[in-house]
Design a protein around this motif. Structure first.
Motif, mmCIF file in Angstrom:
data_model
loop_
_atom_site.group_PDB
_atom_site.id
_atom_site.type_symbol
_atom_site.label_atom_id
_atom_site.label_comp_id
_atom_site.label_asym_id
_atom_site.label_seq_id
_atom_site.Cartn_x
_atom_site.Cartn_y
_atom_site.Cartn_z
ATOM 1 N N LEU A 160 0.827 -1.208 0.000
ATOM 2 C CA LEU A 160 0.000 0.000 0.000
ATOM 3 C C LEU A 160 0.862 1.260 0.000
ATOM 4 C CD1 LEU A 160 -2.791 -1.068 2.533
ATOM 5 C CD2 LEU A 160 -2.878 -1.112 0.029
ATOM 6 N N GLN A 161 1.991 1.219 0.724
ATOM 7 C CA GLN A 161 2.895 2.368 0.723
ATOM 8 C C GLN A 161 3.533 2.575 -0.643
ATOM 9 O OE1 GLN A 161 5.440 1.204 4.009
ATOM 10 N NE2 GLN A 161 4.353 2.535 5.474
ATOM 11 N N HIS A 162 3.841 1.486 -1.335
ATOM 12 C CA HIS A 162 4.390 1.600 -2.689
ATOM 13 C C HIS A 162 3.375 2.209 -3.659
ATOM 14 C CE1 HIS A 162 7.529 -1.749 -1.780
ATOM 15 N NE2 HIS A 162 7.998 -0.541 -1.493
ATOM 16 N N LEU A 163 2.096 2.032 -3.346
ATOM 17 C CA LEU A 163 1.036 2.636 -4.178
ATOM 18 C C LEU A 163 0.788 4.097 -3.812
ATOM 19 C CD1 LEU A 163 -1.563 -0.299 -4.220
ATOM 20 C CD2 LEU A 163 -0.046 0.418 -6.076
ATOM 21 N N ILE A 165 -0.266 5.355 -1.091
ATOM 22 C CA ILE A 165 -1.497 5.573 -0.311
ATOM 23 C C ILE A 165 -1.107 6.172 1.031
ATOM 24 C CG2 ILE A 165 -3.437 4.429 0.815
ATOM 25 C CD1 ILE A 165 -3.363 2.386 -1.486
ATOM 26 N N PRO A 166 -1.734 7.267 1.448
ATOM 27 C CA PRO A 166 -1.387 7.909 2.728
ATOM 28 C C PRO A 166 -1.539 6.957 3.909
ATOM 29 C CG PRO A 166 -2.796 9.341 1.397
ATOM 30 C CD PRO A 166 -2.766 8.006 0.713
ATOM 31 N N ASN A 167 -0.740 7.190 4.917
ATOM 32 C CA ASN A 167 -0.722 6.298 6.076
ATOM 33 C C ASN A 167 -2.060 6.260 6.823
ATOM 34 O OD1 ASN A 167 1.876 5.220 5.895
ATOM 35 N ND2 ASN A 167 2.798 7.033 6.860
ATOM 36 N N PHE A 168 -2.769 7.408 6.875
ATOM 37 C CA PHE A 168 -4.018 7.388 7.645
ATOM 38 C C PHE A 168 -5.047 6.465 6.985
ATOM 39 C CE2 PHE A 168 -5.174 10.586 4.520
ATOM 40 C CZ PHE A 168 -6.552 10.493 4.403
ATOM 41 N N ILE A 169 -4.963 6.311 5.666
ATOM 42 C CA ILE A 169 -5.848 5.368 4.978
ATOM 43 C C ILE A 169 -5.366 3.936 5.221
ATOM 44 C CG2 ILE A 169 -6.716 4.598 2.728
ATOM 45 C CD1 ILE A 169 -6.545 7.454 1.752
ATOM 46 N N ILE A 170 -4.074 3.744 5.098
ATOM 47 C CA ILE A 170 -3.506 2.407 5.323
ATOM 48 C C ILE A 170 -3.876 1.903 6.718
ATOM 49 C CG2 ILE A 170 -1.354 1.096 5.583
ATOM 50 C CD1 ILE A 170 -0.105 2.933 3.469
ATOM 51 N N ILE A 175 -8.040 -4.326 9.038
ATOM 52 C CA ILE A 175 -9.350 -4.858 9.412
ATOM 53 C C ILE A 175 -9.227 -6.351 9.699
ATOM 54 C CG2 ILE A 175 -11.748 -5.175 8.629
ATOM 55 C CD1 ILE A 175 -11.190 -2.847 6.629
ATOM 56 N N ASN A 176 -9.745 -6.768 10.842
ATOM 57 C CA ASN A 176 -9.721 -8.188 11.238
ATOM 58 C C ASN A 176 -8.304 -8.767 11.199
ATOM 59 O OD1 ASN A 176 -12.531 -8.148 11.561
ATOM 60 N ND2 ASN A 176 -12.848 -8.686 9.399
ATOM 61 N N GLY A 177 -7.357 -7.965 11.654
ATOM 62 C CA GLY A 177 -5.997 -8.459 11.800
ATOM 63 C C GLY A 177 -5.170 -8.445 10.544
ATOM 64 N N ALA A 178 -5.600 -7.740 9.491
ATOM 65 C CA ALA A 178 -4.829 -7.702 8.243
ATOM 66 C C ALA A 178 -5.105 -6.405 7.493
ATOM 67 C CB ALA A 178 -5.187 -8.901 7.360
ATOM 68 N N TYR A 179 -4.134 -6.028 6.641
ATOM 69 C CA TYR A 179 -4.318 -4.854 5.786
ATOM 70 C C TYR A 179 -5.081 -5.257 4.521
ATOM 71 C CZ TYR A 179 -0.958 -2.338 8.694
ATOM 72 O OH TYR A 179 -0.337 -1.724 9.751
ATOM 73 N N HIS A 180 -5.926 -4.359 4.052
ATOM 74 C CA HIS A 180 -6.737 -4.628 2.859
ATOM 75 C C HIS A 180 -6.590 -3.494 1.848
ATOM 76 C CE1 HIS A 180 -9.268 -8.019 4.424
ATOM 77 N NE2 HIS A 180 -8.854 -7.518 5.589
ATOM 78 N N HIS A 181 -6.801 -3.842 0.591
ATOM 79 C CA HIS A 181 -6.808 -2.808 -0.449
ATOM 80 C C HIS A 181 -7.999 -1.870 -0.231
ATOM 81 C CE1 HIS A 181 -3.642 -3.793 -3.337
ATOM 82 N NE2 HIS A 181 -3.854 -5.085 -3.041
ATOM 83 N N PRO A 182 -7.767 -0.558 -0.266
ATOM 84 C CA PRO A 182 -8.860 0.412 -0.080
ATOM 85 C C PRO A 182 -9.625 0.634 -1.388
ATOM 86 C CG PRO A 182 -6.783 1.587 -0.315
ATOM 87 C CD PRO A 182 -6.453 0.111 -0.379
ATOM 88 N N THR A 183 -10.473 -0.296 -1.725
ATOM 89 C CA THR A 183 -11.180 -0.174 -3.006
ATOM 90 C C THR A 183 -12.102 1.044 -3.040
ATOM 91 O OG1 THR A 183 -12.814 -1.753 -2.166
ATOM 92 C CG2 THR A 183 -11.084 -2.620 -3.592
ATOM 93 N N PHE A 184 -12.531 1.515 -1.861
ATOM 94 C CA PHE A 184 -13.328 2.745 -1.832
ATOM 95 C C PHE A 184 -12.513 3.892 -2.440
ATOM 96 C CE2 PHE A 184 -10.728 3.707 1.807
ATOM 97 C CZ PHE A 184 -10.638 5.089 1.809
ATOM 98 N N LEU A 185 -11.194 3.917 -2.105
ATOM 99 C CA LEU A 185 -10.299 4.960 -2.603
ATOM 100 C C LEU A 185 -10.100 4.827 -4.109
ATOM 101 C CD1 LEU A 185 -8.281 7.295 -2.118
ATOM 102 C CD2 LEU A 185 -6.525 5.538 -1.735
ATOM 103 N N TYR A 186 -9.908 3.600 -4.577
ATOM 104 C CA TYR A 186 -9.703 3.389 -6.003
ATOM 105 C C TYR A 186 -10.915 3.882 -6.800
ATOM 106 C CZ TYR A 186 -6.140 0.141 -4.174
ATOM 107 O OH TYR A 186 -5.099 -0.427 -3.500
ATOM 108 N N GLU A 187 -12.088 3.565 -6.284
ATOM 109 C CA GLU A 187 -13.309 3.993 -6.980
ATOM 110 C C GLU A 187 -13.467 5.511 -6.932
ATOM 111 O OE1 GLU A 187 -18.126 3.457 -6.590
ATOM 112 O OE2 GLU A 187 -16.849 1.730 -6.138
#
Length: 506
Positions: A160-163, A165-170, A175-187
């Motif tokens: 996510l950092q390579h993409l 994406i700001p840290n506050f979004i990362i 969620i549930n013990g893992a990082y996820h792609h912020p598809t809301f942001l992509y859209e």
């Protein structure tokens, strides 16, 4: 630093503010903010120039939000696998659970009805509104960020950092013990890109027409949402099939958008350039209110727009057969009822036994009975009126019939959509050839010059009395009286050339 951390914690909270047991979620605040900002921009930049009042905008927005949120919620509930303990839970979206496709469907049902009631051109409105809806979606997706929803598959913080994406979004995508792609942001970003592209192309390319915002939105958002759904792990499914409902709807949107884009060009439906209409100095949607309204053509109704010759003949003969059975009225005499105000025509036949009001009520009875069977539009009238509207003219009918009868005839012949206003005899104290009807148009639309198209000397005298240009339409009758200095036209299609000739003069 402590204040900064406090602000971040407030942002991450799902509750914006709370009064007692009542609370308002950030989700709702963000979605409403997007809608309000988009609407405010549309009103200030376009709406005021179109003469749309703030009250009308407020009403449209309030109802649009109501239907949109309700539709979005019901759609989500219908396709989610959640269980709801009460009806309140079903309709309460404060903790998330809105599906934009449901909102679009609901607004798609509501908007044409509202536009019809308020007499708003829906194509113009959609051209202005759809880019703003896309903007509202860009903002509204951040409600999903606060609720930690609309996310994609598990990934790493480093990815996510390579993409970039700001840290506050990362951090909020943990969620549930893992990082996820912020598809809301992509859209959100993809829609912002689409919005920017369309705004630039619309302003500088004359091949984009008023209303093309519809196919663009359907195609762009259809593609974006289809691709985003590939990543979504919390997508709505069709039953237990594993098929994502949003992808099915997206494909439908893409096909519909392409179809609309092609068909309107094949059939040349209202091809007014967005550049000319919205941004040019002479654009009919962009120029000042008074200048836009100066482009007015006034039409007589019977014998000019509508072929009522045979209709009136049947009405008059039937009226006389009922009221004056011993009086045989010829067709030629019946034709004298064509044009003048009905009171003036019947007054010489009325008697003590058959007063004027009975003559008129009987005439109205047969008009109600025969109109649907005998009324029709003149050949080429539809095409001529459509082109005049494309040129930016406002079209007004002035008739010596009452307004209700004019509207009924236009509805039957499918010509109502072309006329912006109708002035019937019941709106006047003095009918044609008195210029009162033209003076009403002057006052209402802040206009001085206009054209009047009519089929009789009464219409031409009205134009002369009002000091405007009168043009004699001859397609109603084979022989029409000569009037010195008055231009004649023999086919409604000639109105197109007249429109081009007068558009700058008016």
């Amino acid at each position: 630093m402590n204040n900064l951390l406090l602000n971040i914690n407030i942002l991450y909270s799902k509750i914006a503010f709370q009064i007692g047991s009542f609370h308002v979620a950030w989700y709702a605040v963000i979605i409403l903010s997007g809608a309000l900002l988009g609407t405010l921009f549309g009103y200030l930049y376009f709406g005021k120039r179109l003469g749309i009042t703030s009250d009308l905008v407020s009403e449209g927005l309030a109802l649009g939000l109501l239907f949109g949120i309700f539709g979005a919620r019901l759609y989500y509930v219908a396709f989610s696998n959640q269980t709801y303990s009460s009806f309140i839970d079903v309709i309460n979206p404060s903790n998330g659970g809105l599906a934009i496709h449901g909102g679009l469907i609901a607004v798609g049902i509501y908007l044409p009805i509202w536009c019809k009631i308020r007499k708003i051109d829906i194509i113009t409105l959609l051209e202005i509104a759809l880019p703003l809806i896309m903007f509202a979606q860009c903002v509204g997706r951040w409600g999903n960020f606060v609720n930690q929803e609309a996310f994609g598959p598990v990934t790493t913080k480093e990815t996510l950092q390579h993409l970039l994406i700001p840290n506050f979004i990362i951090n909020n995508m943990y969620i549930n013990g893992a990082y996820h792609h912020p598809t809301f942001l992509y859209e959100s970003v993809a829609n912002l890109i689409g919005l920017t592209i369309y705004q630039i192309v619309r302003k500088y390319n004359k091949k984009l027409y008023v209303g093309d915002a519809v196919p663009f939105y359907l195609i762009w958002y259809g593609i974006v949402r289809f691709l985003i759904e590939i990543l979504r792990t919390d997508a709505l499914l069709i039953g237990s099939s594993g098929i994502k409902i949003a992808q099915v709807v997206s494909i439908t949107m893409i096909v519909a958008g392409i179809t609309i884009f092609i068909l309107r060009r094949v059939f040349k439906f209202r091809l007014m350039s967005c550049y000319d209409a919205l941004y040019s100095d002479k654009g009919s949607l962009m120029i000042k209110k008074e200048e836009k309204k100066n482009k007015i053509i006034v039409f007589d109704c019977d014998g000019t727009v509508l072929d009522t010759f045979e209709l009136i003949e049947h009405i008059v003969i039937s009226t006389f057969d009922e009221l004056f059975p011993d009086y045989h009225i010829s067709k030629e005499e019946a034709h004298s009822f064509f044009g003048p105000f009905i009171d003036e025509t019947f007054v010489k036949y009325a008697t003590i036994d058959v007063p004027l009001d009975k003559c008129i009520s009987t005439y109205a009875k047969y008009a109600e009975l025969y109109t649907k069977d005998y009324i029709k539009a003149y050949p080429n009238m539809n095409e001529a009126l459509k082109e005049l509207k494309n040129m930016g003219y406002k079209l007004v009918i002035v008739s010596n019939k009452i307004e209700k009868e004019v509207i009924r005839g236009l509805d039957i012949t499918n010509l109502s959509e072309y006329f912006d206003d109708i002035i019937g005899a019941d709106k006047l104290t003095k009918v044609k050839p008195d210029p009162e009807c033209i003076n009403l148009i002057r006052d209402k639309y802040h206009v001085e010059n206009m054209l009047l198209i009519g089929d009789s000397k009464i219409d031409i005298d009205t134009a002369i009395n009002a000091n405007i240009t009168g043009i004699l339409a001859t397609w109603c009758k084979e022989k029409i009286e000569h009037i010195d200095g008055v231009r004649k036209i023999d086919d409604p299609l000639e109105l197109i050339n007249i429109g081009k000739e007068y558009i700058d003069k008016l």
